[in-house]
Motif scaffolding. Sequence first.
Motif, short mmCIF file in Angstrom:
data_model
loop_
_atom_site.label_atom_id
_atom_site.label_comp_id
_atom_site.label_asym_id
_atom_site.label_seq_id
_atom_site.Cartn_x
_atom_site.Cartn_y
_atom_site.Cartn_z
N VAL A 13 -4.78 52.90 -7.94
CA VAL A 13 -4.48 51.50 -8.22
C VAL A 13 -3.64 51.37 -9.49
O VAL A 13 -3.63 50.33 -10.12
CB VAL A 13 -5.77 50.65 -8.33
CG1 VAL A 13 -6.47 50.54 -7.00
CG2 VAL A 13 -6.69 51.19 -9.40
N VAL A 14 -2.94 52.43 -9.83
CA VAL A 14 -2.16 52.43 -11.06
C VAL A 14 -1.20 51.25 -11.12
O VAL A 14 -1.09 50.57 -12.13
CB VAL A 14 -1.38 53.76 -11.22
CG1 VAL A 14 -0.44 53.71 -12.40
CG2 VAL A 14 -2.36 54.91 -11.36
N ASN A 15 -0.52 50.97 -10.01
CA ASN A 15 0.44 49.87 -9.98
C ASN A 15 -0.09 48.64 -9.23
O ASN A 15 0.69 47.77 -8.86
CB ASN A 15 1.75 50.32 -9.36
CG ASN A 15 2.41 51.40 -10.20
OD1 ASN A 15 2.48 51.28 -11.41
ND2 ASN A 15 2.88 52.45 -9.56
N ALA A 16 -1.38 48.59 -8.98
CA ALA A 16 -1.96 47.50 -8.21
C ALA A 16 -2.21 46.29 -9.10
O ALA A 16 -2.43 46.42 -10.31
CB ALA A 16 -3.27 47.94 -7.57
N ASP A 17 -2.20 45.12 -8.47
CA ASP A 17 -2.60 43.92 -9.19
C ASP A 17 -4.05 43.61 -8.81
O ASP A 17 -4.66 44.29 -7.98
CB ASP A 17 -1.67 42.75 -8.90
CG ASP A 17 -1.65 42.35 -7.43
OD1 ASP A 17 -2.44 42.89 -6.63
OD2 ASP A 17 -0.83 41.49 -7.08
N GLY A 48 -10.44 51.20 -15.42
CA GLY A 48 -9.12 51.18 -16.06
C GLY A 48 -8.81 49.84 -16.68
O GLY A 48 -9.64 49.22 -17.34
N SER A 49 -7.61 49.34 -16.43
CA SER A 49 -7.16 48.09 -17.02
C SER A 49 -7.87 46.87 -16.43
O SER A 49 -7.72 45.76 -16.93
CB SER A 49 -5.65 47.93 -16.85
OG SER A 49 -5.31 47.86 -15.48
N PHE A 50 -8.67 47.08 -15.38
CA PHE A 50 -9.40 45.97 -14.75
C PHE A 50 -10.82 45.82 -15.28
O PHE A 50 -11.58 44.99 -14.77
CB PHE A 50 -9.45 46.18 -13.22
CG PHE A 50 -8.10 46.20 -12.59
CD1 PHE A 50 -7.38 45.03 -12.38
CD2 PHE A 50 -7.53 47.40 -12.20
CE1 PHE A 50 -6.13 45.05 -11.81
CE2 PHE A 50 -6.28 47.43 -11.61
CZ PHE A 50 -5.57 46.25 -11.42
N ALA A 51 -11.19 46.60 -16.28
CA ALA A 51 -12.57 46.61 -16.76
C ALA A 51 -13.09 45.22 -17.13
O ALA A 51 -14.19 44.84 -16.72
CB ALA A 51 -12.71 47.55 -17.95
#
Length: 123
Positions: free
Chosen positions: A7-11, A55-58
């Motif tokens: 999901v590196v480039n996922a929104d 990741g960035s969604f934490a």
Amino acid sequence: HHGFPSVVNADESMVIAIQTYVYYNILQECLLLMRTRPCIQKFRFLPISGGSYAGSFAAAMPRITWAALYAAVRLLSLENQQALLASSCTFEMCLFSGALEFADAKANILQRLLSLPEEEVEH
């Protein structure tokens, strides 16, 4: 713990879609167990992704989790949605550290489930 595909480039909507698919499968398994092993009275879910896996969604993971779980219930047939609501089983989510945050989220998902329209959602 169920690992995400990349999901590196996922929104956020893609992450919700991925989790929805996983929760849908989990709910199908719960329904099967409810029918075949009625002695089971409690299902306890762990977050599909959290902590370092988020990741960035934490920071958004509680909202993502509830959105995905709600969407997964909506994907179930009307018969299966009603079976979940009519069941004497309890469902728990190990997700929140604060009791107040958990109570608010639990009330929110219950309210959403009880307000489901009396129509079957197409897959």
